[in-house]
Scaffold this active site. Structure first.
Site, PDB file in Angstrom:
ATOM      1  N   LYS A  13       0.814  -1.213   0.000  1.00 18.68           N
ATOM      2  CA  LYS A  13       0.000   0.000   0.000  1.00 18.68           C
ATOM      3  C   LYS A  13       0.853   1.270   0.000  1.00 18.68           C
ATOM      4  CE  LYS A  13      -1.218  -0.734   4.803  1.00 18.68           C
ATOM      5  NZ  LYS A  13      -0.115   0.016   5.406  1.00 18.68           N
ATOM      6  N   ARG A  88      -6.955   1.266  11.757  1.00 26.08           N
ATOM      7  CA  ARG A  88      -6.663  -0.170  11.822  1.00 26.08           C
ATOM      8  C   ARG A  88      -7.506  -0.902  12.844  1.00 26.08           C
ATOM      9  NH1 ARG A  88      -0.366  -1.577  10.910  1.00 26.08           N
ATOM     10  NH2 ARG A  88      -0.053   0.176   9.547  1.00 26.08           N
ATOM     11  N   ARG A 127      12.043  -6.677   2.231  1.00 28.09           N
ATOM     12  CA  ARG A 127      11.778  -5.242   2.051  1.00 28.09           C
ATOM     13  C   ARG A 127      12.925  -4.351   2.544  1.00 28.09           C
ATOM     14  NH1 ARG A 127       6.309  -2.463   4.163  1.00 28.09           N
ATOM     15  NH2 ARG A 127       7.072  -2.951   6.254  1.00 28.09           N
ATOM     16  N   ARG A 160      13.570  -2.459   8.241  1.00 28.80           N
ATOM     17  CA  ARG A 160      12.892  -2.122   9.495  1.00 28.80           C
ATOM     18  C   ARG A 160      13.033  -3.244  10.516  1.00 28.80           C
ATOM     19  NH1 ARG A 160       7.038  -0.163   7.653  1.00 28.80           N
ATOM     20  NH2 ARG A 160       6.539  -1.546   9.368  1.00 28.80           N
ATOM     21  N   ARG A 171       2.488  -9.265  13.274  1.00 33.60           N
ATOM     22  CA  ARG A 171       1.772  -8.166  12.598  1.00 33.60           C
ATOM     23  C   ARG A 171       0.626  -8.701  11.753  1.00 33.60           C
ATOM     24  NH1 ARG A 171       6.694  -5.816   9.760  1.00 33.60           N
ATOM     25  NH2 ARG A 171       5.293  -4.428   8.659  1.00 33.60           N
TER      26      ARG A 171
HETATM   27  P1  ADP Z   1       2.968  -2.058   8.329  1.00 36.82           P
HETATM   28  O1  ADP Z   1       1.692  -1.685   7.624  1.00 36.82           O
HETATM   29  O2  ADP Z   1       3.932  -2.645   7.375  1.00 36.82           O
HETATM   30  O3  ADP Z   1       2.792  -2.808   9.595  1.00 36.82           O
HETATM   31  P2  ADP Z   1       3.338   0.652   9.199  1.00 36.82           P
HETATM   32  O4  ADP Z   1       4.508   1.468   8.805  1.00 36.82           O
HETATM   33  O5  ADP Z   1       1.998   1.054   8.696  1.00 36.82           O
HETATM   34  O6  ADP Z   1       3.726  -0.796   8.777  1.00 36.82           O
HETATM   35  O7  ADP Z   1       3.252   0.575  10.807  1.00 36.82           O
HETATM   36  C1  ADP Z   1       4.354   0.234  11.607  1.00 36.82           C
HETATM   37  C2  ADP Z   1       3.920   0.102  13.063  1.00 36.82           C
HETATM   38  O8  ADP Z   1       3.382   1.362  13.511  1.00 36.82           O
HETATM   39  C3  ADP Z   1       2.797  -0.903  13.289  1.00 36.82           C
HETATM   40  O9  ADP Z   1       3.267  -2.217  13.434  1.00 36.82           O
HETATM   41  C4  ADP Z   1       2.195  -0.352  14.585  1.00 36.82           C
HETATM   42  O10 ADP Z   1       2.995  -0.665  15.713  1.00 36.82           O
HETATM   43  C5  ADP Z   1       2.286   1.147  14.386  1.00 36.82           C
HETATM   44  N1  ADP Z   1       1.046   1.656  13.748  1.00 36.82           N
HETATM   45  C6  ADP Z   1       0.924   2.187  12.501  1.00 36.82           C
HETATM   46  N2  ADP Z   1      -0.352   2.551  12.250  1.00 36.82           N
HETATM   47  C7  ADP Z   1      -1.067   2.254  13.362  1.00 36.82           C
HETATM   48  C8  ADP Z   1      -2.434   2.374  13.728  1.00 36.82           C
HETATM   49  N3  ADP Z   1      -3.349   2.888  12.894  1.00 36.82           N
HETATM   50  N4  ADP Z   1      -2.813   1.957  14.976  1.00 36.82           N
HETATM   51  C9  ADP Z   1      -1.914   1.465  15.817  1.00 36.82           C
HETATM   52  N5  ADP Z   1      -0.619   1.289  15.545  1.00 36.82           N
HETATM   53  C10 ADP Z   1      -0.181   1.677  14.329  1.00 36.82           C
END
Ligand code: ADP
Length: 219
Positions: A13, A88, A127, A160, A171
């Site tokens: 995404k 989320r 990645r 990461r 995750r």
């Molecule tokens: P990915 O989609 O690959 O898990 P992101 O960069 O979107 O990676 O998110 C990395 C981390 O940031 C998540 O694993 C979580 O800990 C936190 N995070 C991101 N967006 C949210 C959200 N909407 N609610 C709670 N935690 C979030």
């Protein structure tokens, strides 16, 4: 025009968001990037979020919602946003509707990039991300050539910490448990457009842009 982009970790995404941002001229806001930026700057919010991010767990709703509320009020978000990684959880989805209402706006559509788990695990373990502009690459399927936004030669690429295999599994479990209800919710509201996310970056790009354009027309 305000859109949400949903997809499991590794669904691509972030890659697609850049195309949609360019096509529709709306501001891409990624919750994960906001957390990482806070962490880099060692802000109180970043420090609170860190332990959850390391485990591959969601940061508590209260912290996440406050962060997005603040972000949506900045001037560059005033003409439309593409939210990536938020909401989320159902609590975040409900909070988002309320935030948009306060701004006299509403979510016009939701793009869901759908990818099976096996493909997600493969993608995440390979990645690499540019620390400067957040562009994601993949060791084998999308190797670094040039950086679209910075004049760098790949020296800012990094993996990461939460792309380690056991964290990736955590995750994905979190995604199925917490975020699938959000997808169902937007489907019920008839806002959801599902994009199959398994083809090449270009195929997925075309499908995503097509879905984004038709959501834009409706909005
Ligand atoms: P990915 O989609 O690959 O898990 P992101 O960069 O979107 O990676 O998110 C990395 C981390 O940031 C998540 O694993 C979580 O800990 C936190 N995070 C991101 N967006 C949210 C959200 N909407 N609610 C709670 N935690 C979030």
């Amino acid at each position: 025009m305000d859109l949400v982009l949903l997809g499991a970790p590794g669904s691509g995404k972030g890659t697609q968001a850049a195309y949609v941002e360019a096509e529709l001229g709306i501001r891409h806001i990624a919750s994960g990037d906001l957390f990482r930026e806070n962490l880099r700057n060692q802000t109180p919010l970043g420090l609170r979020a860190e332990e959850f991010m390391r485990k591959g767990a969601l940061v508590p709703d209260e912290i996440t919602i406050a962060m997005l509320r603040e972000r949506l009020q900045r001037p560059d978000a005033s003409t439309g946003v593409l939210l990536d990684g938020f909401p989320r959880t159902m609590e975040q989805a409900i909070a988002l509707s309320a935030m948009m209402e306060t701004l006299n706006r509403e979510i016009n559509g939701v793009l869901y990039v759908d990818v099976p788990d096996e493909a997600l695990i493969d993608r995440l373990s390979g990645r690499l991300i540019c620390r400067e502009c957040q562009t994601p690459f993949h060791r084998s399927t999308n190797p670094f050539r040039t950086c679209p936004r910075q004049a760098c030669a790949g020296e800012h690429l990094y993996q990461r910490v939460d792309d380690a295999p056991e964290t990736v599994r955590a995750r994905l479990t979190t995604f199925h448990r917490q975020s699938e209800p959000v997808i169902d919710y937007y489907r019920l509201l008839e806002l959801l457009a599902t994009v199959p996310g398994c083809g090449s970056v270009d195929e997925v790009r075309q499908a995503t842009l097509e879905a984004a354009r038709s959501l834009a027309k409706r909005g």
